[in-house]
Design an enzyme around this catalytic site. Structure first.
Site, short mmCIF file in Angstrom:
data_model
loop_
_atom_site.label_atom_id
_atom_site.label_comp_id
_atom_site.label_asym_id
_atom_site.label_seq_id
_atom_site.Cartn_x
_atom_site.Cartn_y
_atom_site.Cartn_z
N THR A 56 0.69 -1.16 0.07
CA THR A 56 0.00 0.08 0.15
C THR A 56 0.90 1.29 0.05
O THR A 56 0.52 2.36 -0.60
CB THR A 56 -0.98 -0.09 1.30
OG1 THR A 56 -1.64 -1.24 1.42
CG2 THR A 56 -1.86 0.99 1.02
N TYR A 143 5.88 -12.95 3.39
CA TYR A 143 4.57 -12.64 2.79
C TYR A 143 4.09 -13.65 1.86
O TYR A 143 4.99 -13.94 0.75
CB TYR A 143 4.70 -11.16 2.18
CG TYR A 143 3.29 -10.75 1.62
CD1 TYR A 143 2.01 -11.26 1.78
CD2 TYR A 143 3.17 -9.38 1.08
CE1 TYR A 143 1.10 -10.67 1.36
CE2 TYR A 143 2.08 -8.57 0.90
CZ TYR A 143 0.91 -9.52 0.83
OH TYR A 143 -0.32 -8.76 0.76
N LYS A 168 2.51 -14.09 6.42
CA LYS A 168 1.48 -13.38 5.99
C LYS A 168 0.80 -13.99 4.93
O LYS A 168 1.59 -14.09 3.95
CB LYS A 168 1.71 -11.73 5.89
CG LYS A 168 0.37 -10.89 5.38
CD LYS A 168 0.96 -9.41 5.10
CE LYS A 168 -0.14 -8.69 4.50
NZ LYS A 168 0.35 -7.40 3.91
#
Length: 314
Positions: A56, A143, A168
């Site tokens: 983001t 991730y 994640k």
């Protein structure tokens, strides 16, 4: 940076994980003052951690110097109240370079994003993340998404590395996640390994992930509507499934439908939301594009609708 391990600081948290957008000025340069304001507002609103310069935050669009400056600004803005986890990505050598920049800037940990472009096998992925974890004193969250998808056996090996704090999940395969959790519990029983729901709008799958014991999640909506995101987090934590379902049906599901209207909206629509709330964080850098004016208007109406749903949820 603090001395407490991430596993201790991210156990039984009272808020979602905050992924701030990176603020740019009108000339396109980094606006560190606005960025600090954005980060601080998230901490004050109840974020459990700040993930700086990640997806983001347009990690892909930042130079190493800009990255280091933003991570340092996030550390300054949080004032040690919550951990700061910085992004690290690309190939192993560059990921190590960003990791060392993050460590020098005072970060508490790293979010290790998938390697750039290549499709590696499990042995190559394991080598990549263990070499990254060995490069600094920072704990690493790996991730899982795109070209970095792990077998349960590989995650067991990751969990054996004390420098790797958790996984994640941005894939959304709950069958795989359940097998991963079971394998780590069985083969590394003494390890406190963290798991995160990292899907683009994680609230939509929060009830499902809670069902397999994964309660940590990243909230894109928190960046522009922290009151709505916090209300959902409380409902999820307290088992108030009625309120959670009302917010999913009335806000988060329509948000996902709107996000799916454009490529890159997982970033650009969030940034538009922050601007709608009165903080000028600028636009996105190429190759991302701005959402259409109609979609921004729809987002504004959706935020208003979400706040109307909050009556009686406190």
């Amino acid at each position: 940076m603090t001395t407490a391990p991430l596993t201790a600081r991210l156990t039984r948290v009272q808020g979602p994980l905050f992924f701030p957008v990176t603020a740019f000025g009108r000339d396109g340069s980094i606006d560190l003052d606005t960025y600090r304001t954005h980060v601080r507002a998230g901490v004050d609103a109840g974020a459990a951690a700040v993930f700086a310069c990640c997806g983001t935050g347009e990690f892909h669009a930042l130079t190493p110097d800009e990255f280091a400056d933003c991570v340092a600004a996030a550390v300054d803005a949080t004032a040690g109240e919550v951990p700061v986890i910085a992004g690290a990505g690309y190939g192993t050598a560059l990921a190590v370079h960003y990791a060392r920049l993050a460590e020098a800037a005072g970060a508490d940990g790293l979010l290790a994003m998938p390697p750039y472009l290549v499709l590696a096998d499990q042995a190559g992925l394991l080598r990549h993340y263990t070499e990254l974890a060995a490069a600094t004193s920072l704990e690493v969250v790996v991730y899982q998404r795109d070209n970095a998808v792990f077998t349960p056996e590989t995650v067991v090996e990751l969990a054996r590395d004390e420098s790797i704090a958790g996984l994640k999940d941005g894939l959304g395969d709950l069958d795989l996640m359940q097998r991963i959790l079971s394998a780590v519990r069985r083969d590394v029983p003494d390890r406190d390994f963290l798991y995160f729901n990292g899907l683009p709008t994680a609230e939509l799958t929060g009830l499902a992930y809670r069902g397999i014991g994964v309660t940590l999640y990243s909230s894109a909506a928190f960046a522009f509507a922290p009151d709505i995101a916090m209300a959902f987090h409380r409902a999820l934590a307290q088992g108030d499934d009625k309120t959670a379902a009302r917010l999913i049906d009335g806000f988060f599901a329509p948000l996902v439908a709107l996000r799916n209207q454009g490529r890159g909206y997982a970033v650009s629509l969030v940034k538009a939301g922050v601007r709608l709330e009165g903080l000028d964080v600028g636009g996105v850098r190429p190759p991302l594009s701005e959402p259409s004016a109609d979609h921004v208007r729809r987002l504004a109406a959706l935020i208003e609708r979400g706040r109307a749903l909050l009556e009686g949820t406190a």
